[in-house]
Motif scaffolding. Structure first.
Motif, PDB file in Angstrom:
ATOM      1  N   VAL A  42       0.875  -1.160   0.000  1.00 44.44           N
ATOM      2  CA  VAL A  42       0.000   0.000   0.000  1.00 44.44           C
ATOM      3  C   VAL A  42       0.923   1.223   0.000  1.00 44.44           C
ATOM      4  O   VAL A  42       1.449   1.600   1.046  1.00 44.44           O
ATOM      5  CB  VAL A  42      -0.932   0.020   1.230  1.00 44.44           C
ATOM      6  CG1 VAL A  42      -1.817   1.246   1.220  1.00 44.44           C
ATOM      7  CG2 VAL A  42      -1.757  -1.251   1.293  1.00 44.44           C
ATOM      8  N   PRO A  43       1.149   1.851  -1.169  1.00 41.28           N
ATOM      9  CA  PRO A  43       2.075   2.978  -1.225  1.00 41.28           C
ATOM     10  C   PRO A  43       1.449   4.258  -0.689  1.00 41.28           C
ATOM     11  O   PRO A  43       0.234   4.337  -0.459  1.00 41.28           O
ATOM     12  CB  PRO A  43       2.372   3.104  -2.730  1.00 41.28           C
ATOM     13  CG  PRO A  43       1.148   2.574  -3.386  1.00 41.28           C
ATOM     14  CD  PRO A  43       0.626   1.493  -2.481  1.00 41.28           C
ATOM     15  N   LEU A  44       2.289   5.273  -0.509  1.00 40.92           N
ATOM     16  CA  LEU A  44       1.809   6.587  -0.099  1.00 40.92           C
ATOM     17  C   LEU A  44       1.076   7.239  -1.266  1.00 40.92           C
ATOM     18  O   LEU A  44       1.453   7.051  -2.415  1.00 40.92           O
ATOM     19  CB  LEU A  44       2.987   7.467   0.330  1.00 40.92           C
ATOM     20  CG  LEU A  44       3.705   7.045   1.601  1.00 40.92           C
ATOM     21  CD1 LEU A  44       4.939   7.902   1.813  1.00 40.92           C
ATOM     22  CD2 LEU A  44       2.793   7.165   2.794  1.00 40.92           C
ATOM     23  N   PRO A  45       0.038   8.023  -0.991  1.00 41.73           N
ATOM     24  CA  PRO A  45      -0.670   8.694  -2.086  1.00 41.73           C
ATOM     25  C   PRO A  45       0.210   9.769  -2.721  1.00 41.73           C
ATOM     26  O   PRO A  45       0.977  10.443  -2.036  1.00 41.73           O
ATOM     27  CB  PRO A  45      -1.894   9.311  -1.399  1.00 41.73           C
ATOM     28  CG  PRO A  45      -1.499   9.452   0.022  1.00 41.73           C
ATOM     29  CD  PRO A  45      -0.542   8.328   0.311  1.00 41.73           C
ATOM     30  N   GLU A  52      -1.394  11.787   8.672  1.00 40.89           N
ATOM     31  CA  GLU A  52      -0.911  10.793   9.638  1.00 40.89           C
ATOM     32  C   GLU A  52      -1.417   9.396   9.294  1.00 40.89           C
ATOM     33  O   GLU A  52      -0.691   8.411   9.389  1.00 40.89           O
ATOM     34  CB  GLU A  52      -1.366  11.194  11.036  1.00 40.89           C
ATOM     35  CG  GLU A  52      -0.861  10.296  12.135  1.00 40.89           C
ATOM     36  CD  GLU A  52      -1.297  10.756  13.513  1.00 40.89           C
ATOM     37  OE1 GLU A  52      -1.160   9.964  14.449  1.00 40.89           O
ATOM     38  OE2 GLU A  52      -1.768  11.894  13.651  1.00 40.89           O
ATOM     39  N   SER A  53      -2.662   9.304   8.854  1.00 44.82           N
ATOM     40  CA  SER A  53      -3.230   7.992   8.536  1.00 44.82           C
ATOM     41  C   SER A  53      -2.574   7.380   7.302  1.00 44.82           C
ATOM     42  O   SER A  53      -2.525   6.157   7.170  1.00 44.82           O
ATOM     43  CB  SER A  53      -4.742   8.111   8.328  1.00 44.82           C
ATOM     44  OG  SER A  53      -5.009   8.983   7.241  1.00 44.82           O
ATOM     45  N   ASP A  54      -2.073   8.222   6.381  1.00 44.65           N
ATOM     46  CA  ASP A  54      -1.383   7.693   5.201  1.00 44.65           C
ATOM     47  C   ASP A  54      -0.114   6.945   5.596  1.00 44.65           C
ATOM     48  O   ASP A  54       0.189   5.882   5.048  1.00 44.65           O
ATOM     49  CB  ASP A  54      -1.027   8.824   4.232  1.00 44.65           C
ATOM     50  CG  ASP A  54      -2.255   9.488   3.656  1.00 44.65           C
ATOM     51  OD1 ASP A  54      -3.268   8.801   3.471  1.00 44.65           O
ATOM     52  OD2 ASP A  54      -2.195  10.707   3.392  1.00 44.65           O
ATOM     53  N   ILE A  55       0.631   7.511   6.535  1.00 39.60           N
ATOM     54  CA  ILE A  55       1.861   6.867   6.993  1.00 39.60           C
ATOM     55  C   ILE A  55       1.530   5.564   7.717  1.00 39.60           C
ATOM     56  O   ILE A  55       2.182   4.539   7.510  1.00 39.60           O
ATOM     57  CB  ILE A  55       2.663   7.805   7.924  1.00 39.60           C
ATOM     58  CG1 ILE A  55       3.015   9.107   7.222  1.00 39.60           C
ATOM     59  CG2 ILE A  55       3.902   7.122   8.457  1.00 39.60           C
ATOM     60  CD1 ILE A  55       3.966   8.971   6.070  1.00 39.60           C
ATOM     61  N   ALA A  56       0.482   5.585   8.532  1.00 43.25           N
ATOM     62  CA  ALA A  56       0.105   4.380   9.284  1.00 43.25           C
ATOM     63  C   ALA A  56      -0.404   3.276   8.359  1.00 43.25           C
ATOM     64  O   ALA A  56      -0.217   2.089   8.651  1.00 43.25           O
ATOM     65  CB  ALA A  56      -0.956   4.723  10.326  1.00 43.25           C
ATOM     66  N   ALA A  57      -1.025   3.639   7.238  1.00 40.16           N
ATOM     67  CA  ALA A  57      -1.603   2.638   6.335  1.00 40.16           C
ATOM     68  C   ALA A  57      -0.604   2.109   5.314  1.00 40.16           C
ATOM     69  O   ALA A  57      -0.907   1.176   4.586  1.00 40.16           O
ATOM     70  CB  ALA A  57      -2.803   3.243   5.605  1.00 40.16           C
ATOM     71  N   THR A  58       0.588   2.680   5.241  1.00 38.72           N
ATOM     72  CA  THR A  58       1.567   2.250   4.247  1.00 38.72           C
ATOM     73  C   THR A  58       2.066   0.845   4.563  1.00 38.72           C
ATOM     74  O   THR A  58       2.392   0.528   5.706  1.00 38.72           O
ATOM     75  CB  THR A  58       2.761   3.225   4.216  1.00 38.72           C
ATOM     76  OG1 THR A  58       2.268   4.517   3.924  1.00 38.72           O
ATOM     77  CG2 THR A  58       3.769   2.828   3.179  1.00 38.72           C
ATOM     78  N   ARG A  59       2.124   0.021   3.540  1.00 35.66           N
ATOM     79  CA  ARG A  59       2.639  -1.342   3.669  1.00 35.66           C
ATOM     80  C   ARG A  59       3.612  -1.586   2.529  1.00 35.66           C
ATOM     81  O   ARG A  59       3.467  -1.028   1.445  1.00 35.66           O
ATOM     82  CB  ARG A  59       1.509  -2.381   3.586  1.00 35.66           C
ATOM     83  CG  ARG A  59       0.483  -2.264   4.680  1.00 35.66           C
ATOM     84  CD  ARG A  59       1.039  -2.768   6.011  1.00 35.66           C
ATOM     85  NE  ARG A  59       0.080  -2.628   7.073  1.00 35.66           N
ATOM     86  CZ  ARG A  59       0.117  -1.668   7.990  1.00 35.66           C
ATOM     87  NH1 ARG A  59       1.052  -0.770   7.959  1.00 35.66           N
ATOM     88  NH2 ARG A  59      -0.785  -1.609   8.935  1.00 35.66           N
ATOM     89  N   PHE A  60       4.590  -2.434   2.765  1.00 38.27           N
ATOM     90  CA  PHE A  60       5.589  -2.768   1.765  1.00 38.27           C
ATOM     91  C   PHE A  60       5.565  -4.264   1.502  1.00 38.27           C
ATOM     92  O   PHE A  60       5.221  -5.051   2.382  1.00 38.27           O
ATOM     93  CB  PHE A  60       6.993  -2.353   2.239  1.00 38.27           C
ATOM     94  CG  PHE A  60       7.096  -0.910   2.624  1.00 38.27           C
ATOM     95  CD1 PHE A  60       7.076   0.079   1.667  1.00 38.27           C
ATOM     96  CD2 PHE A  60       7.211  -0.539   3.951  1.00 38.27           C
ATOM     97  CE1 PHE A  60       7.177   1.409   2.013  1.00 38.27           C
ATOM     98  CE2 PHE A  60       7.307   0.791   4.310  1.00 38.27           C
ATOM     99  CZ  PHE A  60       7.283   1.766   3.338  1.00 38.27           C
ATOM    100  N   TYR A  81       9.820  14.944   1.159  1.00 34.36           N
ATOM    101  CA  TYR A  81       9.376  16.060   0.322  1.00 34.36           C
ATOM    102  C   TYR A  81       8.188  16.755   0.963  1.00 34.36           C
ATOM    103  O   TYR A  81       8.141  17.979   1.046  1.00 34.36           O
ATOM    104  CB  TYR A  81       9.004  15.564  -1.081  1.00 34.36           C
ATOM    105  CG  TYR A  81       8.373  16.634  -1.934  1.00 34.36           C
ATOM    106  CD1 TYR A  81       9.158  17.577  -2.583  1.00 34.36           C
ATOM    107  CD2 TYR A  81       6.993  16.710  -2.071  1.00 34.36           C
ATOM    108  CE1 TYR A  81       8.580  18.572  -3.342  1.00 34.36           C
ATOM    109  CE2 TYR A  81       6.417  17.698  -2.827  1.00 34.36           C
ATOM    110  CZ  TYR A  81       7.200  18.624  -3.473  1.00 34.36           C
ATOM    111  OH  TYR A  81       6.624  19.613  -4.218  1.00 34.36           O
ATOM    112  N   ASP A  82       7.213  15.981   1.439  1.00 33.45           N
ATOM    113  CA  ASP A  82       6.021  16.566   2.031  1.00 33.45           C
ATOM    114  C   ASP A  82       6.349  17.333   3.311  1.00 33.45           C
ATOM    115  O   ASP A  82       5.820  18.414   3.541  1.00 33.45           O
ATOM    116  CB  ASP A  82       5.008  15.466   2.325  1.00 33.45           C
ATOM    117  CG  ASP A  82       3.612  15.849   1.896  1.00 33.45           C
ATOM    118  OD1 ASP A  82       3.462  16.254   0.728  1.00 33.45           O
ATOM    119  OD2 ASP A  82       2.697  15.749   2.734  1.00 33.45           O
ATOM    120  N   ILE A  83       7.239  16.782   4.124  1.00 30.35           N
ATOM    121  CA  ILE A  83       7.638  17.472   5.354  1.00 30.35           C
ATOM    122  C   ILE A  83       8.361  18.769   5.018  1.00 30.35           C
ATOM    123  O   ILE A  83       8.122  19.812   5.636  1.00 30.35           O
ATOM    124  CB  ILE A  83       8.507  16.548   6.230  1.00 30.35           C
ATOM    125  CG1 ILE A  83       7.651  15.414   6.791  1.00 30.35           C
ATOM    126  CG2 ILE A  83       9.183  17.331   7.356  1.00 30.35           C
ATOM    127  CD1 ILE A  83       8.448  14.314   7.446  1.00 30.35           C
TER     128      ILE A  83
END
Length: 164
Positions: A42-45, A52-60, A81-83
């Motif tokens: 599950v990549p980052l959008p 915060e939920s995007d980072i928690a939902a990321t899977r490799f 980049y986003d930070i």
């Protein structure tokens, strides 16, 4: 010799029973959960700012020695980049507030316009070519040409700040 062998067998049986009862009561080892098979990454959008939920939902995807390095590197680069973008935006907003508090309305307007241009979606509603355009590699503060907080703005008539 026979008593020693009997003692070892009894000790092993007692240890096995204690271990079994402990595993049954504790519900097993939560650290040994099944690993998801490859193909479930599950990549980052990439179409919106991260949350915060995007980072928690990321899977490799998993491999023999861990995670796929290319996926992890891409996710870290996107998060960095986003930070960085959000840090620059916070700096521009702080400079805009400082300019307004000091009464430099023209500088605050220039910062606001640069921020709006940077946030505008590309396409037919984009500003005319004469407006400043922000690229991802260029910080937002450079577009407005506003001095950093705590320094005087250049005079409108071309005088230096020292002669005021």
């Amino acid at each position: 010799m026979g008593q020693l062998l009997l003692f070892i067998v009894v000790a092993l049986v007692v240890a096995t029973i204690v271990f079994g009862v402990t595993v049954l009561l504790s519900g097993g080892d939560s650290g040994l959960t099944p690993v998801e098979p490859d193909g479930r990454a599950v990549p980052l959008p990439g179409d919106r700012p991260l949350g915060e939920s995007d980072i928690a939902a990321t899977r490799f995807d998993t491999t023999w020695r861990g995670y796929r390095m290319a996926q992890v590197d891409q996710a870290l680069q996107r998060a960095a980049y986003d930070i960085g973008y959000k840090g620059e935006l916070i700096g521009v907003l702080e400079a805009e507030v400082a300019a307004l508090r000091e009464g430099r309305v023209e500088d605050a307007d220039a910062l606001r316009k640069a921020r709006e241009v940077a946030a505008a979606p590309p396409g037919p509603t984009a500003p005319p070519p004469t407006a400043p355009v922000v690229t991802p590699d260029e910080p937002l503060a450079k577009v407005a040409d506003v001095p950093p907080q705590g320094t005087a703005a250049p005079a409108a008539d071309g005088e230096s700040a020292d002669r005021r």
